[in-house]
Design an enzyme around this catalytic site. Structure first.
Site, mmCIF file in Angstrom:
data_model
loop_
_atom_site.group_PDB
_atom_site.id
_atom_site.type_symbol
_atom_site.label_atom_id
_atom_site.label_comp_id
_atom_site.label_asym_id
_atom_site.label_seq_id
_atom_site.Cartn_x
_atom_site.Cartn_y
_atom_site.Cartn_z
ATOM 1 C CD GLU A 1 28.715 -0.329 -10.134
ATOM 2 O OE1 GLU A 1 29.713 -0.081 -9.441
ATOM 3 O OE2 GLU A 1 27.619 -0.652 -9.668
ATOM 4 C CE1 TYR B 1 24.971 5.593 -7.937
ATOM 5 C CE2 TYR B 1 24.643 3.936 -6.248
ATOM 6 C CZ TYR B 1 25.264 4.348 -7.396
ATOM 7 O OH TYR B 1 26.174 3.528 -7.997
ATOM 8 C CE1 TYR C 1 29.015 7.651 7.417
ATOM 9 C CE2 TYR C 1 28.947 8.630 5.231
ATOM 10 C CZ TYR C 1 29.177 7.536 6.045
ATOM 11 O OH TYR C 1 29.577 6.350 5.509
ATOM 12 C CE LYS D 1 31.338 5.292 -0.495
ATOM 13 N NZ LYS D 1 30.707 4.489 -1.563
#
Ligand SMILES: *[C@@H]1O[C@H](CO)[C@@H](O)[C@H](O)[C@H]1NC(C)=O
Ligand SMILES: *[C@@H]1O[C@H](CO)[C@@H](O)[C@H](O)[C@H]1NC(C)=O
Length: 340
Positions: free
Chosen positions: A120, A151, A223, A238
């Site tokens: 996080e 990630y 995106y 993302k």
């Protein structure tokens, strides 16, 4: 692995990316850190996972969990009665933060390495001031972590690259938590008058099911991979999943460009910091010709996005890194370090 993989990729890489020092360092890092790339120590290590991330009950772990993931001589366990014997104990932050798990400070064997684990961002991490002088190693997305866990990663591609998905629309954004104070919301509002952006997700009452997300966003040229908060090295799925894996070009709002260039080639994304205003950014995106647009996909000829790692993989990586980790290190000020 280093010897095998580098020659295969190095020539073409240089040909199109020039003498970029970042690319060279990044490539070196990619193979250096690749799972199974470093020799595991011969003695079998026991890693005790004190509390499993986001779970009330730990999963059933097989004794060969790490071996099946390519990490030899490494046992993961959630059996707390192994505390006295474990070579390292890993604590996931969320459960410490909520009080669901507690540190067994009174039972800690002298010299036992403790690992603080979290993916996080600092905006969603609280209570670190309570852990002064407790942890020896950090497992996080920060590049200067002892056990670095991004990630996502690029890995060498096995076969030919799939074609870039056909494009019929301009820009997509998926957002569930939309709050006026967020930088990404401010930027979206400045961008929207100059660029057609389709907004999906809870915030706009257009949720996408897990299997619909990639095919939907793949039809867009761009995106908006806008992170919910901007922190050092904080680059999430993302970017990796919604944009790169989908086959669209990420327009990123997050840490500075150099953080992204440590993860992927410099021409795999558009960084909002490269523009003086939202209007300029929109003009750049809309004015891009086809050959320029295609150039953002060159990385796909040599690389593919690695599947999202499981927590088992992340914890087994502690064994891979173990021989290289500093034995006498202590994070006296974990909060200060993480918020830097
Ligand atoms: C946990 O480890 C202890 C000590 O090795 C063992 O006696 C016990 O059966 C284990 N518990 C479980 C649930 O595996
Ligand atoms: C496309 O755009 C690039 C960058 O602006 C430019 O260098 C190139 O000449 C253009 N190509 C065509 C075919 O217009």
């Amino acid at each position: 692995m280093l010897g095998l993989a580098v020659p295969r990729c190095w020539g073409p890489w240089r040909a199109w990316s020039g003498a970029s020092l970042f690319s060279a360092l990044w490539l070196l890092w990619l193979f250096w850190e690749a799972p199974g790339g470093a020799p595991a120590p011969q003695r079998t290590l026991t890693i005790l996972v004190w509390n499993w991330p986001f779970a009330r009950r730990p999963p059933e772990l097989r004794s060969d969990t790490c071996a099946r993931l390519g990490v030899a001589h490494c046992t993961l366990s959630t059996n707390r009665s192994l505390l006295a014997l474990a070579d390292a104990v890993v604590f996931h932050h969320r459960e410490l933060q909520t009080g669901q798990a507690r540190l067994p400070l009174a039972q800690r064997p002298p010299g036992q390495p403790w690992v603080w684990a979290s993916l996080e961002s600092p905006s969603h991490t609280h209570g670190l001031h309570r852990f002064r002088g407790v942890f020896n190693w950090v497992l996080s997305y920060r590049r200067d972590s002892d056990i670095f866990m991004p990630y996502g990663r690029l890995e060498p591609r096995a076969g030919p690259a799939p074609p870039v998905p056909a494009k019929s629309k301009v820009a997509a954004w998926v957002v569930s938590n939309f709050q006026a104070h967020q930088r990404r919301v401010q930027l979206y509002r400045q961008l929207a008058p100059h660029l057609p952006v389709d907004v999906f997700g809870q915030a706009n009452r257009r949720p996408l099911c897990a299997d619909c997300l990639l095919p939907t966003v793949a039809r867009y040229r761009f995106y908006l991979a806008f992170e919910n908060s901007q922190h050092r090295d904080y680059v999430t799925e993302k970017f990796w999943h919604n944009a790169l894996a989908a086959g669209t070009v990420p327009v990123v709002l997050g840490p500075p460009r150099a953080s992204y260039e440590a993860l992927v080639p410099a021409d795999a994304f558009v960084h909002v910091d490269d523009f003086g205003s939202a209007r300029e950014l929109a003009a750049f995106l809309r004015g891009m010709n086809e050959s320029q647009y295609r150039s953002y996909f060159r990385w796909r000829e040599w690389f593919q996005v690695q599947r999202v790692a499981s927590w088992e993989q992340r914890f087994c990586a502690i064994c891979t890194r173990y021989p290289h980790l500093p034995r006498d290190q202590v994070y006296q000020d974990l909060q200060g370090w993480f918020q830097a």
